[in-house]
Design a protein around this motif. Structure first.
Motif, PDB file in Angstrom:
ATOM      1  N   ALA A  82       0.859  -1.190   0.000  1.00 33.75           N
ATOM      2  CA  ALA A  82       0.000   0.000   0.000  1.00 33.75           C
ATOM      3  C   ALA A  82       0.889   1.232   0.000  1.00 33.75           C
ATOM      4  O   ALA A  82       2.012   1.196   0.513  1.00 33.75           O
ATOM      5  N   GLN A  83       0.395   2.310  -0.574  1.00 33.68           N
ATOM      6  CA  GLN A  83       1.142   3.570  -0.589  1.00 33.68           C
ATOM      7  C   GLN A  83       0.249   4.688  -0.100  1.00 33.68           C
ATOM      8  O   GLN A  83      -0.904   4.812  -0.518  1.00 33.68           O
ATOM      9  N   TYR A  99       5.835  26.099   6.144  1.00 37.52           N
ATOM     10  CA  TYR A  99       6.334  24.940   5.411  1.00 37.52           C
ATOM     11  C   TYR A  99       5.149  24.219   4.778  1.00 37.52           C
ATOM     12  O   TYR A  99       4.118  24.013   5.424  1.00 37.52           O
ATOM     13  N   ASP A 100       5.296  23.843   3.518  1.00 38.57           N
ATOM     14  CA  ASP A 100       4.396  22.875   2.890  1.00 38.57           C
ATOM     15  C   ASP A 100       5.152  21.555   2.853  1.00 38.57           C
ATOM     16  O   ASP A 100       6.263  21.486   2.312  1.00 38.57           O
ATOM     17  N   VAL A 101       4.570  20.532   3.418  1.00 38.69           N
ATOM     18  CA  VAL A 101       5.258  19.253   3.575  1.00 38.69           C
ATOM     19  C   VAL A 101       4.501  18.162   2.829  1.00 38.69           C
ATOM     20  O   VAL A 101       3.269  18.063   2.938  1.00 38.69           O
ATOM     21  N   VAL A 102       5.213  17.364   2.067  1.00 34.99           N
ATOM     22  CA  VAL A 102       4.658  16.165   1.440  1.00 34.99           C
ATOM     23  C   VAL A 102       5.458  14.973   1.958  1.00 34.99           C
ATOM     24  O   VAL A 102       6.678  14.928   1.819  1.00 34.99           O
ATOM     25  N   TYR A 103       4.754  14.038   2.581  1.00 35.53           N
ATOM     26  CA  TYR A 103       5.404  12.858   3.154  1.00 35.53           C
ATOM     27  C   TYR A 103       4.674  11.619   2.650  1.00 35.53           C
ATOM     28  O   TYR A 103       3.455  11.518   2.762  1.00 35.53           O
ATOM     29  N   GLN A 104       5.408  10.701   2.087  1.00 36.91           N
ATOM     30  CA  GLN A 104       4.797   9.473   1.593  1.00 36.91           C
ATOM     31  C   GLN A 104       5.672   8.271   1.926  1.00 36.91           C
ATOM     32  O   GLN A 104       6.873   8.392   2.143  1.00 36.91           O
ATOM     33  N   PHE A 105       5.027   7.118   1.972  1.00 33.89           N
ATOM     34  CA  PHE A 105       5.745   5.869   2.217  1.00 33.89           C
ATOM     35  C   PHE A 105       4.898   4.712   1.716  1.00 33.89           C
ATOM     36  O   PHE A 105       3.725   4.876   1.358  1.00 33.89           O
TER      37      PHE A 105
END
Length: 469
Positions: A82-83, A99-105
Motif C-alpha cells: 500500500a502507498q 512549510y508545505d510538507v509532502v510525506y509518503q511511504f
C-alpha cells in the motif's frame, strides 16, 4: 503550546483496504474558517474507516512507533504493498514562516523467521515494513520562498537516503555516520517503524545536521504525531467499557523538571501521582461546564479512594471517576454507552475547539449520540473552533448544520473513492441533495450501490425457511 501550527491538508491512498485509489482534501474551499473540519459520508464498506486508519498509521509513523501488524491485513488483496501520501502545512504566523510538507511511504507485509516468531507473540507471523519514504518540503518566510523539493528519499541502495546534497547537509559531510544511518534504517525496517522519524535517525541528524531548520521540521512533525494527533476508531469505542480509552493529562513533574503524561482510566479506579489530583479536578470542572449543556443534570466527579506510596516512594492517590446525576454518585462504567461515548470524546472536542494545532480523527462519531445533539456540536466546533476535526458518520443530520465545504463523500468506485458534491447551490439542503443523488446519480461518480427491496425481501423469506418448525 507550540506556535507552529501543523495541519493535515490532503491524504492520497493507494491499495489500502477497499481503496484502490482515493484522494481527499481537508481544506474548506467554500468558505474561510479557523477550524478545519471534514465529515466523510457513504455507505458501508466504501472507504470511510480506511481514511481514519491511514491517519492512525501517520500517528504511529511520525511518533517513531511500530506500525501495528493488524494493518498488514489492510493491504489490498491484489497488491504487494500500500502507498500513502500526506500533505501537511506547518505555519508560524508570528514569525511569518510556513512549510508545505509532502510525506509518503509504502507498507508491505514481511514474514518473520522462526526465531523471530518465538520472540514475539505467537499470533504474529509477519511484520509490517515502512519503506520507500520520501519527505519533501517547500519553505516560505517574509524574505524568501523555496519551491517544493525532496529532502529525504530512502529509496536508495548505497547510502541511507538521497539526494546526495541533502545527505551531506544532514550528516554534516561526516562519512563516519554512514554506517550508523544504514544500521538505523535496517533497525527501523525490522521493527515496522519509520526510518526518518526513528529516534536513532533523529539523534544522528541532531548531532551532525548543518541546517537546523531541517531538524526542526522533523522534530516538529514528530511532536505533532506524539502529542497533537489523536485517533479514536471503532476498536477504541468498542473497548470503552474495558477502560482502554483513558483521559490523558499532561503535568509538570517537579522531580525530573519536565512535563509528563498520566492516563486517567475513565471506567475503573486508577492510581495517579498526588500532584496530579488537583489538576484532574480542574480538568473535570472544565469538562462539566460543557457536559451540563449537552446532557442537562449530568456532571462527573472524582472520588479520592485514599493515599498510597508508589514503588519509588512518591505519594499517589487511588481515584475513581463517577457520574453525578440527581446528586447521587455512581461509577462511570454503569452509565449508558451513549453517555460514555460523549464523555470519552468530550475532552478532545474541547481541545479541538480551543487549540489550533490539534487534529482529532474519530470513526463513527455518531455512534450512541443523539442526532440533534450531534448536529449542534459539529455546528459549534466548525464555526467557532480553532483545531482540526476529521470524522466519519452515518447520521445525516450534520449535513444540515455544517457548511458544505466541511463534507466529503465516498463512492462505489474503488479507483476514485472520495469526492466532493458538485453543483450544490447555497439554497440547497445538502442532506436532501445527497438523497437525490443516491436516487438519480447526478455526480461524476456513483455514491451508492442501489439495493433491490424485492430481492432483500426474498432473501429474508428464504433464510427464514431454515428456522421453520
Amino acid at each position: 503550546m507550540n506556535e507552529t501550527i501543523v495541519r493535515i491538508e490532503q491524504v492520497e491512498i493507494r491499495n489500502f483496504k477497499n481503496v484502490v485509489h482515493g484522494i481527499i482534501g481537508f481544506k474548506n474551499t467554500h468558505k474561510s474558517y479557523k477550524a478545519s473540519v471534514l465529515g466523510l459520508y457513504g455507505q458501508n464498506g466504501s472507504g470511510k474507516t480506511a481514511l481514519i486508519d491511514v491517519i492512525d498509521i501517520l500517528k504511529y509513523v511520525l511518533s517513531g512507533r511500530s506500525v501495528p501488524t493488524s494493518y498488514g491485513a489492510c493491504i489490498h488483496v491484489d497488491a504487494d504493498y500500500a502507498q500513502i501520501q500526506y500533505k501537511l502545512t506547518m505555519e508560524n504566523a508570528k514569525e511569518q514562516v510556513k512549510y508545505d510538507v509532502v510525506y509518503q511511504f509504502k507498507l508491505r507485509k514481511e514474514s518473520l523467521s522462526p526465531d523471530e516468531i518465538t520472540e514475539m507473540q505467537p499470533k504474529d507471523t509477519f511484520r509490517v515494513v515502512v519503506f520507500d519514504e520520501v519527505l519533501s518540503t517547500a519553505y516560505q518566510d517574509a524574505a524568501q520562498s523555496q519551491r517544493l523539493q525532496k529532502i529525504i528519499d530512502t529509496n536508495a541502495k548505497e547510502t541511507a537516503f538521497l539526494p546526495k546534497v541533502k545527505y551531506d547537509i544532514f550528516t554534516g559531510g561526516n562519512k563516519a555516520v554512514a554506517t550508523d544511518l544504514l544500521v538505523a534504517k535496517r533497525m527501523a525496517e525490522q521493527t515496522g517503524r519509520s526510518f526518518i522519524f526513528s529516534k536513532e535517525c533523529r539523534k544522528i541528524f541532531h548531532e551532525n545536521c548543518k541546517e537546523k531548520h531541517l531538524t526542526f521540521l522533523i522534530d516538529r512533525l514528530s511532536e505533532y504525531g506524539k502529542s497533537e494527533l489523536f485517533v479514536i476508531d471503532t476498536k477504541n469505542t468498542a473497548m470503552i467499557s474495558l477502560s482502554n480509552l483513558p483521559l490523558a493529562l499532561k503535568y509538570h513533574d517537579d522531580q525530573i523538571g519536565a512535563f509528563g503524561e498520566v492516563p486517567i482510566p475513565l471506567w475503573d479506579a486508577g492510581t495517579i501521582p498526588s500532584q496530579v489530583l488537583e489538576l484532574l479536578q480542574k480538568v473535570i470542572a472544565n469538562m462539566n461546564i460543557v457536559l451540563e449543556q449537552l446532557v442537562p443534570g449530568l456532571t462527573i466527579g472524582v472520588v479520592n479512594l485514599g493515599e498510597q506510596l508508589l514503588e519509588s516512594g512518591a505519594k499517589a492517590n487511588r481515584i475513581q471517576l463517577v457520574s453525578l446525576k440527581n446528586k447521587k454518585a455512581i461509577p462511570l462504567r454503569f452509565e449508558s454507552e451513549g453517555i460514555k461515548k460523549i464523555i470519552s470524546v468530550l475532552q478532545l472536542l474541547i481541545v479541538v475547539y480551543n487549540q489550533p494545532s490539534i487534529t482529532v480523527a474519530i470513526d463513527e462519531l455518531d455512534a450512541g449520540i443523539f442526532e440533534y445533539l450531534l448536529g449542534e456540536l459539529l455546528r459549534i466546533i466548525s464555526e467557532k473552533g480553532k483545531g482540526q476535526l476529521i470524522f466519519t458518520s452515518h447520521n445525516l443530520r450534520p449535513l444540515e448544520t455544517i457548511d458544505r465545504g466541511f463534507v466529503a463523500f465516498t463512492t462505489v468506485n474503488p479507483e476514485n473513492r472520495y469526492i466532493r458534491m458538485a453543483n450544490v447551490k447555497n439554497s440547497n439542503n445538502l442532506r436532501d441533495f445527497y438523497y437525490r443523488d443516491i436516487t438519480l446519480g447526478e455526480q461524476s461518480e456513483t455514491v451508492y450501490d442501489p439495493t433491490n427491496n424485492y430481492e432483500i425481501a426474498l432473501a429474508f423469506r428464504e433464510a427464514g425457511e431454515s428456522y421453520a418448525p
